[in-house]
Write an enzyme that holds these catalytic residues in place. Structure first.
Site, PDB file in Angstrom:
ATOM      1  N   CYS A 251      -0.552  35.698   9.062  1.00  0.00           N
ATOM      2  CA  CYS A 251      -1.523  34.680   8.618  1.00  0.00           C
ATOM      3  C   CYS A 251      -0.887  33.305   8.424  1.00  0.00           C
ATOM      4  O   CYS A 251      -1.597  32.301   8.329  1.00  0.00           O
ATOM      5  CB  CYS A 251      -2.204  35.115   7.325  1.00  0.00           C
ATOM      6  SG  CYS A 251      -3.044  36.684   7.472  1.00  0.00           S
TER       7      CYS A 251
ATOM      8  N   HIS B 243      -5.315  29.033   3.673  1.00  0.00           N
ATOM      9  CA  HIS B 243      -5.618  30.215   4.478  1.00  0.00           C
ATOM     10  C   HIS B 243      -6.821  30.912   3.850  1.00  0.00           C
ATOM     11  O   HIS B 243      -6.900  31.081   2.630  1.00  0.00           O
ATOM     12  CB  HIS B 243      -4.402  31.139   4.494  1.00  0.00           C
ATOM     13  CG  HIS B 243      -4.686  32.482   5.069  1.00  0.00           C
ATOM     14  ND1 HIS B 243      -5.328  32.652   6.271  1.00  0.00           N
ATOM     15  CD2 HIS B 243      -4.441  33.739   4.593  1.00  0.00           C
ATOM     16  CE1 HIS B 243      -5.455  33.945   6.515  1.00  0.00           C
ATOM     17  NE2 HIS B 243      -4.942  34.624   5.515  1.00  0.00           N
TER      18      HIS B 243
ATOM     19  N   ASN C  76     -11.341  36.657   7.048  1.00  0.00           N
ATOM     20  CA  ASN C  76      -9.932  36.326   7.275  1.00  0.00           C
ATOM     21  C   ASN C  76      -9.624  36.441   8.771  1.00  0.00           C
ATOM     22  O   ASN C  76      -9.589  37.544   9.313  1.00  0.00           O
ATOM     23  CB  ASN C  76      -9.060  37.293   6.463  1.00  0.00           C
ATOM     24  CG  ASN C  76      -7.577  36.990   6.571  1.00  0.00           C
ATOM     25  OD1 ASN C  76      -7.144  36.219   7.429  1.00  0.00           O
ATOM     26  ND2 ASN C  76      -6.790  37.602   5.709  1.00  0.00           N
TER      27      ASN C  76
HETATM   28  N1  ACO Z   1     -16.359  48.507  -1.047  1.00  0.00           N
HETATM   29  C1  ACO Z   1     -16.514  49.145  -2.240  1.00  0.00           C
HETATM   30  N2  ACO Z   1     -15.482  49.555  -2.970  1.00  0.00           N
HETATM   31  C2  ACO Z   1     -14.242  49.301  -2.512  1.00  0.00           C
HETATM   32  C3  ACO Z   1     -14.013  48.653  -1.281  1.00  0.00           C
HETATM   33  C4  ACO Z   1     -15.147  48.265  -0.547  1.00  0.00           C
HETATM   34  N3  ACO Z   1     -15.023  47.603   0.640  1.00  0.00           N
HETATM   35  N4  ACO Z   1     -12.678  48.550  -1.096  1.00  0.00           N
HETATM   36  C5  ACO Z   1     -12.084  49.110  -2.155  1.00  0.00           C
HETATM   37  N5  ACO Z   1     -13.036  49.580  -3.008  1.00  0.00           N
HETATM   38  C6  ACO Z   1     -12.851  50.240  -4.294  1.00  0.00           C
HETATM   39  C7  ACO Z   1     -11.495  50.876  -4.455  1.00  0.00           C
HETATM   40  O1  ACO Z   1     -11.476  52.183  -3.885  1.00  0.00           O
HETATM   41  C8  ACO Z   1     -11.327  50.920  -5.949  1.00  0.00           C
HETATM   42  O2  ACO Z   1     -12.046  52.006  -6.455  1.00  0.00           O
HETATM   43  P1  ACO Z   1     -11.480  52.863  -7.705  1.00  0.00           P
HETATM   44  O3  ACO Z   1     -11.406  51.889  -8.852  1.00  0.00           O
HETATM   45  O4  ACO Z   1     -12.484  53.936  -7.883  1.00  0.00           O
HETATM   46  O5  ACO Z   1     -10.118  53.335  -7.270  1.00  0.00           O
HETATM   47  C9  ACO Z   1     -12.061  49.655  -6.415  1.00  0.00           C
HETATM   48  O6  ACO Z   1     -12.913  49.265  -5.336  1.00  0.00           O
HETATM   49  C10 ACO Z   1     -11.140  48.515  -6.767  1.00  0.00           C
HETATM   50  O7  ACO Z   1     -10.200  48.383  -5.712  1.00  0.00           O
HETATM   51  P2  ACO Z   1      -9.092  47.278  -5.744  1.00  0.00           P
HETATM   52  O8  ACO Z   1      -8.274  47.372  -4.518  1.00  0.00           O
HETATM   53  O9  ACO Z   1      -8.371  47.320  -7.036  1.00  0.00           O
HETATM   54  O10 ACO Z   1     -10.006  45.963  -5.729  1.00  0.00           O
HETATM   55  P3  ACO Z   1      -9.594  44.471  -5.874  1.00  0.00           P
HETATM   56  O11 ACO Z   1     -10.374  43.825  -6.931  1.00  0.00           O
HETATM   57  O12 ACO Z   1      -8.097  44.305  -5.909  1.00  0.00           O
HETATM   58  O13 ACO Z   1     -10.125  43.851  -4.503  1.00  0.00           O
HETATM   59  C11 ACO Z   1      -9.243  43.155  -2.378  1.00  0.00           C
HETATM   60  C12 ACO Z   1      -9.614  44.344  -3.286  1.00  0.00           C
HETATM   61  C13 ACO Z   1     -10.509  42.379  -2.065  1.00  0.00           C
HETATM   62  C14 ACO Z   1      -8.621  43.691  -1.090  1.00  0.00           C
HETATM   63  C15 ACO Z   1      -8.258  42.273  -3.136  1.00  0.00           C
HETATM   64  O14 ACO Z   1      -7.202  43.015  -3.663  1.00  0.00           O
HETATM   65  C16 ACO Z   1      -7.692  41.198  -2.250  1.00  0.00           C
HETATM   66  O15 ACO Z   1      -8.386  40.338  -1.786  1.00  0.00           O
HETATM   67  N6  ACO Z   1      -6.388  41.190  -2.055  1.00  0.00           N
HETATM   68  C17 ACO Z   1      -5.777  40.176  -1.249  1.00  0.00           C
HETATM   69  C18 ACO Z   1      -5.464  40.765   0.028  1.00  0.00           C
HETATM   70  C19 ACO Z   1      -5.965  39.982   1.193  1.00  0.00           C
HETATM   71  O16 ACO Z   1      -6.764  39.082   1.133  1.00  0.00           O
HETATM   72  N7  ACO Z   1      -5.431  40.378   2.283  1.00  0.00           N
HETATM   73  C20 ACO Z   1      -5.780  39.835   3.522  1.00  0.00           C
HETATM   74  C21 ACO Z   1      -4.628  39.815   4.412  1.00  0.00           C
HETATM   75  S1  ACO Z   1      -3.263  39.050   3.688  1.00  0.00           S
HETATM   76  C22 ACO Z   1      -3.594  37.515   3.562  1.00  0.00           C
HETATM   77  O17 ACO Z   1      -4.296  37.015   4.357  1.00  0.00           O
HETATM   78  C23 ACO Z   1      -2.996  36.819   2.418  1.00  0.00           C
END
Ligand code: ACO
Length: 326
Positions: A113, A253, A283
């Site tokens: 990215c 980004h 993204n």
């Molecule tokens: N729909 C519904 N529930 C979901 C989904 C979904 N699509 N995905 C995960 N869950 C659930 C999980 O299973 C978890 O359930 P549990 O509590 O029963 O175990 C719950 O939601 C919470 O999951 P988390 O991973 O803790 O959720 P979080 O608030 O951290 O959000 C996310 C997840 C959106 C991926 C976040 O961590 C994030 O944005 N991280 C940054 C990563 C990113 O943007 N990466 C892109 C590539 S890297 C870059 O570009 C920088």
């Protein structure tokens, strides 16, 4: 030493869109969950047969047209991508072939990215080192939908396809009394730390013989993104003897609106000066910054002479900032 500056921007998004509600028919998720956790409402998805180089060429033609230059004047093509058409030749040389761009040298940059800010920095350095380059074409292009695991709800909701491009001009080829005299790429800081497990693909050419699918520890990446990008911006401000209030606009980004919001809050910056395309594009990895920049130039009317920051973080981890006067 000579300067270089962004002369024009261009973009290309596949026609087909995929809404959160449509993804909710494929995996157990909801529009509400995706919007609340990421800010994403839809993403563009390439058609079968549509290649990364096709999106890159369309974005490049758009930028070249706005620059009002001939393709034969382009001396350098860099494509930032993690999803090239082929293992080799590079996507950049395929773009060169499709554009019939005879007078350039071309290569790809792979920094996930962060690829676009790496590529802009490399183009600026090459222009400074090589008086022969009058114009450089820097493109970020990705078809992320081909490396997404469409059964993994924790990652498949996050990504989209697209391409953005800029034409960078060498100030050595300008009349210094023109309006271009204050424009330029002012500084860059680029980093990587070898933290290769938090965000990666499950395979690759020398390991599994295929590209693999995206795997990610979302929480860990979120935390790293906020900490490292905030530090990178602070370093850029200090190096250039600037305050955050001196920055007219920020093109981050586009991974997650909550990551962007957390950085902006930590720095005391205004969200009104931030380009937000993650809601429409999701993204698009290396394409996200040039797509957001083109959007900002057109829709937010970024003015020539204004001061802006490009910031990115991606797999590797790779990250950094580019400060420029547009
Ligand atoms: N729909 C519904 N529930 C979901 C989904 C979904 N699509 N995905 C995960 N869950 C659930 C999980 O299973 C978890 O359930 P549990 O509590 O029963 O175990 C719950 O939601 C919470 O999951 P988390 O991973 O803790 O959720 P979080 O608030 O951290 O959000 C996310 C997840 C959106 C991926 C976040 O961590 C994030 O944005 N991280 C940054 C990563 C990113 O943007 N990466 C892109 C590539 S890297 C870059 O570009 C920088």
């Amino acid at each position: 030493m000579s300067r270089s500056f962004i002369l024009s921007t261009g973009s290309c998004l596949p026609k087909k869109t995929l809404s959160n509600n449509e993804i909710a028919l494929m995996v157990e998720t909801s529009d509400e969950w995706i919007r609340q956790r990421t800010g994403i409402t839809q993403r563009h998805i390439a058609d079968e047969g549509e290649l990364t180089s096709d999106l890159a060429v369309n974005a490049a033609e758009n930028a070249i047209e706005k620059a009002q230059i001939s393709v034969n004047e382009v001396g350098l093509i860099i494509v930032a991508t993690t999803t090239p058409d082929k293992t080799f030749p590079s996507c950049a040389t395929i773009v060169q072939s499709k554009l019939k761009c005879k007078n350039a040298f071309a290569f790809d940059v792979q920094a996930a990215c962060s690829g676009f800010i790496y590529a802009v920095t490399i183009a600026d350095s090459l222009i400074k080192a090589n008086n022969r380059i009058k114009y450089a074409l820097v493109i970020g292009a990705e078809i992320m939908s081909r490396i997404v695991d469409w059964k993994d709800r924790s990652t498949c909701v996050l990504f989209g396809d697209g391409a953005g491009a800029v034409v960078i001009k060498s100030a050595a080829h300008c009349n210094e009394t023109t309006e271009h005299s204050t424009r330029g790429i002012m500084s860059a800081n680029l980093y990587s730390d070898g933290n290769v497990d938090v965000l990666c693909t499950s395979g690759g050419i020398s390991s599994t013989g295929d590209s693999g699918k995206i795997c990610m520890n979302g929480r860990e990446v979120f935390k790293c993104a906020v900490d490292k990008l905030t530090a990178s911006i602070e370093e850029t401000l200090k190096y250039n003897n600037l305050k955050i209030a001196d920055i007219d606009w920020l093109i981050p980004h586009q991974a997650n609106i909550r990551i962007i919001g957390a950085i902006v809050k930590k720095l005391g910056f205004s969200m009104e000066k931030v380009a937000n395309t993650v809601d429409q594009h999701a993204n698009t990895s290396a394409a996200s910054i040039p797509l957001a920049l083109d959007y900002a130039v057109q829709e937010l009317k970024i003015k020539p002479g204004s001061l802006g920051l490009l910031i990115a973080i991606g797999a590797g981890l790779t990250w950094g900032s580019v400060l420029l006067r547009y």
